[in-house]
Design a protein around this motif. Structure first.
Motif, PDB file in Angstrom:
ATOM      1  N   THR A 248       0.811  -1.224   0.000  1.00  0.00           N
ATOM      2  CA  THR A 248       0.000   0.000   0.000  1.00  0.00           C
ATOM      3  C   THR A 248       0.842   1.272   0.000  1.00  0.00           C
ATOM      4  O   THR A 248       0.297   2.364  -0.056  1.00  0.00           O
ATOM      5  CB  THR A 248      -0.928   0.008   1.223  1.00  0.00           C
ATOM      6  OG1 THR A 248      -1.844   1.085   1.111  1.00  0.00           O
ATOM      7  CG2 THR A 248      -0.139   0.173   2.513  1.00  0.00           C
ATOM      8  N   TYR A 249       2.164   1.155   0.053  1.00  0.00           N
ATOM      9  CA  TYR A 249       2.962   2.383   0.152  1.00  0.00           C
ATOM     10  C   TYR A 249       3.205   3.041  -1.215  1.00  0.00           C
ATOM     11  O   TYR A 249       2.358   3.736  -1.712  1.00  0.00           O
ATOM     12  CB  TYR A 249       4.261   2.126   0.921  1.00  0.00           C
ATOM     13  CG  TYR A 249       4.038   2.088   2.428  1.00  0.00           C
ATOM     14  CD1 TYR A 249       3.635   3.233   3.111  1.00  0.00           C
ATOM     15  CD2 TYR A 249       4.201   0.929   3.164  1.00  0.00           C
ATOM     16  CE1 TYR A 249       3.417   3.213   4.482  1.00  0.00           C
ATOM     17  CE2 TYR A 249       3.980   0.908   4.537  1.00  0.00           C
ATOM     18  CZ  TYR A 249       3.594   2.056   5.191  1.00  0.00           C
ATOM     19  OH  TYR A 249       3.371   2.046   6.535  1.00  0.00           O
ATOM     20  N   SER A 339      -8.792   9.407  -3.827  1.00  0.00           N
ATOM     21  CA  SER A 339      -7.561   9.052  -3.130  1.00  0.00           C
ATOM     22  C   SER A 339      -6.621   8.187  -3.950  1.00  0.00           C
ATOM     23  O   SER A 339      -7.024   7.161  -4.508  1.00  0.00           O
ATOM     24  CB  SER A 339      -7.909   8.314  -1.839  1.00  0.00           C
ATOM     25  OG  SER A 339      -6.734   7.861  -1.225  1.00  0.00           O
ATOM     26  N   ALA A 340      -5.366   8.595  -3.961  1.00  0.00           N
ATOM     27  CA  ALA A 340      -4.312   7.805  -4.595  1.00  0.00           C
ATOM     28  C   ALA A 340      -3.931   6.598  -3.745  1.00  0.00           C
ATOM     29  O   ALA A 340      -3.101   5.797  -4.148  1.00  0.00           O
ATOM     30  CB  ALA A 340      -3.081   8.675  -4.831  1.00  0.00           C
ATOM     31  N   LYS A 341      -4.510   6.472  -2.549  1.00  0.00           N
ATOM     32  CA  LYS A 341      -4.228   5.315  -1.699  1.00  0.00           C
ATOM     33  C   LYS A 341      -5.302   4.246  -1.820  1.00  0.00           C
ATOM     34  O   LYS A 341      -5.088   3.115  -1.417  1.00  0.00           O
ATOM     35  CB  LYS A 341      -4.119   5.727  -0.214  1.00  0.00           C
ATOM     36  CG  LYS A 341      -3.122   6.792   0.043  1.00  0.00           C
ATOM     37  CD  LYS A 341      -1.872   6.403   0.799  1.00  0.00           C
ATOM     38  CE  LYS A 341      -1.197   5.119   0.534  1.00  0.00           C
ATOM     39  NZ  LYS A 341       0.010   5.179  -0.296  1.00  0.00           N
ATOM     40  N   SER A 342      -6.459   4.632  -2.324  1.00  0.00           N
ATOM     41  CA  SER A 342      -7.561   3.676  -2.399  1.00  0.00           C
ATOM     42  C   SER A 342      -7.487   2.872  -3.688  1.00  0.00           C
ATOM     43  O   SER A 342      -6.719   3.186  -4.585  1.00  0.00           O
ATOM     44  CB  SER A 342      -8.894   4.427  -2.324  1.00  0.00           C
ATOM     45  OG  SER A 342      -9.062   4.962  -1.031  1.00  0.00           O
ATOM     46  N   THR A 343      -8.343   1.865  -3.788  1.00  0.00           N
ATOM     47  CA  THR A 343      -8.297   0.972  -4.947  1.00  0.00           C
ATOM     48  C   THR A 343      -8.898   1.641  -6.180  1.00  0.00           C
ATOM     49  O   THR A 343      -9.574   2.673  -6.086  1.00  0.00           O
ATOM     50  CB  THR A 343      -9.098  -0.312  -4.677  1.00  0.00           C
ATOM     51  OG1 THR A 343     -10.461   0.056  -4.471  1.00  0.00           O
ATOM     52  CG2 THR A 343      -8.581  -1.066  -3.468  1.00  0.00           C
TER      53      THR A 343
ATOM     54  N   ASN B 193       0.916   4.345  -4.185  1.00  0.00           N
ATOM     55  CA  ASN B 193       0.570   3.002  -4.642  1.00  0.00           C
ATOM     56  C   ASN B 193      -0.446   3.005  -5.777  1.00  0.00           C
ATOM     57  O   ASN B 193      -0.355   2.239  -6.702  1.00  0.00           O
ATOM     58  CB  ASN B 193       0.045   2.168  -3.473  1.00  0.00           C
ATOM     59  CG  ASN B 193      -1.166   2.800  -2.815  1.00  0.00           C
ATOM     60  OD1 ASN B 193      -1.297   4.011  -2.794  1.00  0.00           O
ATOM     61  ND2 ASN B 193      -2.045   1.995  -2.286  1.00  0.00           N
ATOM     62  N   ASN B 194      -1.448   3.887  -5.687  1.00  0.00           N
ATOM     63  CA  ASN B 194      -2.463   3.843  -6.735  1.00  0.00           C
ATOM     64  C   ASN B 194      -2.742   5.206  -7.341  1.00  0.00           C
ATOM     65  O   ASN B 194      -3.858   5.490  -7.760  1.00  0.00           O
ATOM     66  CB  ASN B 194      -3.756   3.208  -6.213  1.00  0.00           C
ATOM     67  CG  ASN B 194      -4.619   2.688  -7.337  1.00  0.00           C
ATOM     68  OD1 ASN B 194      -4.087   2.220  -8.353  1.00  0.00           O
ATOM     69  ND2 ASN B 194      -5.922   2.811  -7.209  1.00  0.00           N
ATOM     70  N   MET B 257     -11.919  11.483   0.502  1.00  0.00           N
ATOM     71  CA  MET B 257     -11.587  10.100   0.862  1.00  0.00           C
ATOM     72  C   MET B 257     -10.071   9.927   0.907  1.00  0.00           C
ATOM     73  O   MET B 257      -9.381  10.224  -0.059  1.00  0.00           O
ATOM     74  CB  MET B 257     -12.189   9.170  -0.198  1.00  0.00           C
ATOM     75  CG  MET B 257     -11.625   7.768  -0.239  1.00  0.00           C
ATOM     76  SD  MET B 257     -12.543   6.688  -1.373  1.00  0.00           S
ATOM     77  CE  MET B 257     -11.706   7.021  -2.920  1.00  0.00           C
ATOM     78  N   GLU B 259      -7.240  11.259   1.971  1.00  0.00           N
ATOM     79  CA  GLU B 259      -6.161  12.206   1.665  1.00  0.00           C
ATOM     80  C   GLU B 259      -6.002  13.137   2.849  1.00  0.00           C
ATOM     81  O   GLU B 259      -6.875  13.240   3.703  1.00  0.00           O
ATOM     82  CB  GLU B 259      -6.493  13.020   0.412  1.00  0.00           C
ATOM     83  CG  GLU B 259      -6.686  12.144  -0.796  1.00  0.00           C
ATOM     84  CD  GLU B 259      -5.787  12.520  -1.959  1.00  0.00           C
ATOM     85  OE1 GLU B 259      -5.511  13.710  -2.131  1.00  0.00           O
ATOM     86  OE2 GLU B 259      -5.351  11.610  -2.672  1.00  0.00           O
ATOM     87  N   THR B 310      -8.205  -3.580  -6.756  1.00  0.00           N
ATOM     88  CA  THR B 310      -6.987  -3.565  -7.570  1.00  0.00           C
ATOM     89  C   THR B 310      -6.247  -2.240  -7.375  1.00  0.00           C
ATOM     90  O   THR B 310      -6.871  -1.210  -7.115  1.00  0.00           O
ATOM     91  CB  THR B 310      -7.306  -3.703  -9.081  1.00  0.00           C
ATOM     92  OG1 THR B 310      -8.227  -2.673  -9.464  1.00  0.00           O
ATOM     93  CG2 THR B 310      -7.920  -5.051  -9.399  1.00  0.00           C
TER      94      THR B 310
END
Lengths: 369, 547
Positions: A248-249, A339-343, B193-194, B257, B259, B310
């Motif tokens: 997740t990082y 969010s860039a952290k979420s899926t 990561n995403n 969400m 951040e 994903t």
């Protein structure tokens, strides 16, 4: 792919050009004992256990450093090999605590059994973090060393526990140099090296500093390659199962197994088949996940601000309030920050909500930050 | 990303991570990859160590990779365009350009070539501070090594002329034919990561998933039919515009969400004020972050270990995230919460029972994800574009044609940073990252061991500058910009060049982004986090709690 054929123990074996004799044997499921070899490290020839006989070659070459060749005839066990291998292993064992290797009860002991018959409680085999997972145990079993003919060197060696995530206990070190080679070949930092000579030889840092005071990035690539219990994580909980996922990082996307026990994350292990990382992880991925996931500060219930203070609320209450208040705004008056952290799936429904429900294209995330 | 879209037609890493090992030369500009992408850093170092790859580092800071580099170009922060155009002038003048590639795959080359005359070596040396001989050596090394790859990150994009920087990089790669081959390419390494996936999914104001423009009537119609809702054809506002609009009261409600703009956004105290002025503010997160504390409603989200889905990594690789444990307490996966809100607002099309169903809709509406499904991801990972269920995915972009057809050479003018040092604020502040922490520290600050490695902000300052200010190593200092003041410990290091200090933004106790400049690139809207004018003064007493 297979472009050469050799004979190992009378069996014809296909192999690829560029493989070593050891790799060819392993690919054909023929066991040759070794302690210094590791699949992603350069051949080293240090432990002298993978000795074989090869027709038309003199002496006992090490299988891990000898390139496989077409037509080669290899024997992995003979009286001559066994004799030298046995002696090499005894020499390795003189500097390693042997209680876990010699005891005939070892195979019947569970991990938490107290052994009162053979060794002092403080030195019992189950205290070793590598117990039941130790490559040295496997090799000793294969070679069959039951008693040492040479006196053991029991001088205490230094333990470096300065790193918060893993410990180096040199009392168990067999000087296979896998850790040193990992630091030089995999991470290419070279924080640790073999230093001193003869009996004084040990794994150490420049100037013999504790690990925490060096340029060590604490990735733990050394630790995961240790064949014995000389480098081991400080938090060892054996997981009941492992689940393959993605870190997740950062944006590299390393494949990892999350260890799970009693509904908590116990630890992290790199996935060798991972398309990006090939088993490797960094300090955050390997050691920085379980603690935040299991952290007591995790939000566990919706909160609603009432009179300037947060009060716990039910999902019904919180969602109704969000719908009533957020639902009043449309178009330019409202924005959604994703969010860039979420899926991907989380992000997709978020922008769909913004566009299809709130009627706004004011949707963004921290891509620029 | 906007820069690459202009030059090539799509903004993403052109090549793959594994490719780096095949490069004969790597130019790493504006990236501290051993800290920010440790595994890519390992790949790069091992390629250099094996002797197959020569490394050129361009960075004002003496980052870890410098010791692995054949050539280190220590240019002044914010002078990347001049440095890159200077390199290209040398390549063109010495006849090292790939004429065939330019002829067959490029356009607008003559105008670009003409613009190079504005970058003679003596000017490059004067503006960037890099000796001319080094520029020549680097140009020759990059242009004569085949293939050659360029890696870059925020050191390139976080400028008011970030788009120009990116287009300069694209020019350089095209000039030498380093596009569409293994070991070559233009490779923006994405930080989170995403972040690639969030962009791919249309969490951007101007595009739906797969970069389909909201302004395109055909796209609008397609999504209106699929979603059963009337859609707005006007692009929305970026995060860097949303916060000022919230401050002015024009944006009244925000649903956020996962951040933490309180620490991550430039001029952070202004951003916090903006969020406080909202009529209604919902934050969904796994922790009560500095931003969540400002919310009216906080919704507890499940962490990545507690949900299926994903992530798409920096090389466009879509990989499965799997649920390992049940969500803690009463937390819920983000997609579930968002769908609940939508359904309760009476919306249709949010009846998803699993992330697999959401991916099925994504694949249906997104050409580049068309062939991606959870069934396939069970056995493999896929790099988009992957348009059909039979398609194996795409490791290298632009192998025969650019997404836009021909590669566009762009003539560029040098624009200095928005804020330059002056008598009052004589130093340049640039932001960087620590290996041991991640972004605003919401996760890593919870890990005791990581805090043992790095527990507080450190102001990396050149010993010469520190001596002039009477500051000793480890002493508390106050860093002041036009926007705020932050107290932190000084670390004297030659890694910072004279006149430049570096800080991370991992520590809530020393919120570096209260100092940074929100001025942004006019196209990409990326703020200039890499250059802000500041001054450093002794702090009378330690005002920072550490640990």
């Amino acid at each position: 792919m297979s472009d050469i054929t050799l004979t190992i123990n009378g069996r014809e074996v296909k192999a690829n050009r560029g493989m070593t004799v050891l790799e060819a044997a392993q690919a054909a499921d023929i066991y040759i004992p070794t302690l210094c070899h590791y699949p992603d490290l350069e051949p080293y020839g240090g432990c002298r256990l993978c000795l074989v006989e090869i027709e038309k070659m003199r002496g006992l070459p090490t299988a891990c450093t000898t390139p496989a060749a077409d037509g080669m005839v290899v024997t992995t066990g003979s009286a001559a090999i066994d004799s030298v291998r046995h002696a090499s292993l005894e020499l390795i064992l003189t500097t390693h605590p042997c209680d876990c290797l010699e005891c005939h009860r070892r195979h019947r002991c569970g991990p938490y059994d107290v052994c009162l018959r053979h060794v002092a409680v403080t030195d019992r085999c189950v205290t070793c973090p590598a117990n039941e997972d130790c490559e040295l145990q496997q090799v000793v079993d294969y070679v069959g060393v039951h008693k040492l003919r040479i006196p053991r060197d029991t001088r205490p060696r230094e333990i470096d526990a300065s790193n918060p995530f893993f410990t180096i206990d040199r009392n168990r070190c067999i000087l296979c140099a896998r850790c040193v080679r990992a630091c030089q070949e995999i991470t290419c930092i070279g924080t640790i090296d073999m230093s001193y000579r003869g009996y004084a030889m040990k794994v150490s840092t420049f100037g013999d500093l504790p690990l925490i005071e060096t340029d060590c990035g604490s990735c733990g690539e050394c630790m995961v390659r240790c064949p014995v219990g000389a480098m081991f994580p400080k938090d060892i909980i054996r997981p009941e199962r492992e689940v393959r996922t993605v870190c997740t990082y950062c944006g590299v996307g390393c494949s990892m197994y999350l260890g799970v026990k009693d509904g908590k994350i116990t630890g992290v292990r790199g996935v060798r088949e991972g398309p990006v990382n090939h088993g490797r992880l960094c300090v955050k991925g390997r050691f920085g996940i379980a603690e935040f996931v299991n952290h007591p500060d995790r939000l566990t219930t919706p909160l609603i601000r009432k009179n300037g203070r947060f009060e716990e609320a039910s999902w019904e209450e919180a969602l109704d309030l969000v719908v009533a208040r957020l639902g009043k705004y449309r178009g330019d008056e409202v924005a959604v920050i994703s969010s860039a952290k979420s899926t991907n799936e989380d992000n997709y429904v978020m922008q769909k909500l913004a566009r299809a429900v709130l009627g706004t294209n004011n949707v963004d995330h921290c891509a620029r930050l | 990303m906007a820069g690459l879209a202009t030059s090539f037609g799509s903004g993403a890493m052109t090549n793959s991570i594994a490719d780096i090992n095949e490069a004969a030369c790597v130019l790493a500009i504006g990236t501290n990859t051993t800290q920010a992408h440790p595994i890519i850093g390992m790949n790069l170092r091992s390629a250099v160590k094996k002797g197959k790859t020569k490394l050129i580092v361009a960075n004002p800071l003496e980052i870890g990779l410098v010791r692995d580099a054949e050539i280190w170009l220590r240019h002044r922060a914010g002078t990347d365009v001049v440095l890159l155009m200077g390199l290209m002038k040398v390549i063109v003048d010495e006849g090292l350009a790939d004429e065939k590639f330019i002829r067959e795959r490029g356009e607008n080359f003559d105008a670009f070539k003409d613009s190079l005359r504005h970058y003679p070596l003596d000017l490059v040396e004067k503006v960037t501070g890099v000796p001319g001989a080094k520029v020549v050596a680097a140009a020759r090394l990059y242009a004569t090594s085949h293939p050659a790859a360029i890696l870059y990150t925020m050191g390139i994009t976080q400028h008011t002329h970030g788009t120009d920087n990116v287009m300069a990089i694209a020019n350089l790669a095209m000039l030498t034919g380093n596009i569409g081959k293994p070991g070559s390419g233009v490779n923006p390494l994405r930080g989170q990561n995403n972040v690639q996936g969030a962009c791919d999914m249309g969490a951007l104001p101007n595009v739906y998933s797969g970069y389909q423009s909201v302004a395109d009537p055909r796209v609008k119609e397609k999504f209106e039919t699929a979603w059963g809702a009337a859609l707005n054809p006007t692009p929305g506002k970026t995060l860097t515009e949303i916060m000022p609009l919230a401050h002015e009261g024009k944006i009244k409600a925000i649903y956020l969400m996962g951040e933490n703009p309180s620490l991550s956004d430039p001029d952070a105290s202004h951003v916090r004020e903006a969020m406080q002025r909202l009529d209604f503010f919902v934050v969904q997160d796994i922790f009560l972050s500095e931003t969540a504390r400002l919310a009216d409603v906080v919704l507890p989200a499940a962490s990545f270990a507690e949900k299926d889905g994903t992530f798409t990594n920096t090389e466009r690789r879509v990989q499965r995230v799997r649920k390992a444990i049940e969500p803690v307490g009463d937390s819920r996966p983000d997609w579930w919460i968002t769908c609940q809100i939508a359904k309760r607002m009476g919306a249709k099309g949010f009846d998803f029972e699993s992330p697999a169903q959401i991916m099925a809709e994504i694949a249906r509406l997104t050409p580049s994800y068309g062939g991606i499904s959870f069934d396939r991801l069970e056995k493999e990972s896929l790099q988009w574009p992957c348009p059909t269920p039979e398609h194996p995915g795409t490791a290298i972009l632009h192998t025969e044609l650019f997404s836009r057809g021909k590669g566009h050479f762009v003539a560029l003018d040098y624009k200095p940073p928005a804020e330059l040092p002056d008598a009052e604020y004589p130093l340049v502040l640039t932001t960087d990252r620590s290996l041991f922490h991640y972004h605003t520290g919401t996760m890593t600050r919870k890990v005791k061991g990581l805090n043992l490695f790095r527990k507080e902000e450190l102001v990396a300052i050149n010993p010469g500058d520190a001596a002039g200010l009477g500051i000793a190593d480890g002493e508390m200092v106050r860093v002041v910009s036009r926007r705020g003041r932050v107290t932190a410990k000084a670390r004297l290091t030659e890694a910072s060049p004279p006149g430049t200090i570096a800080m991370t933004f991992h520590f809530a106790e020393s919120p570096t982004n209260e100092l940074t400049n929100p001025a942004f690139d006019p196209v990409a809207k990326t703020p200039e986090l890499k250059v802000a004018a500041v001054r450093v003064e002794k702090a009378e007493r330690a005002a920072v709690a550490t640990g």
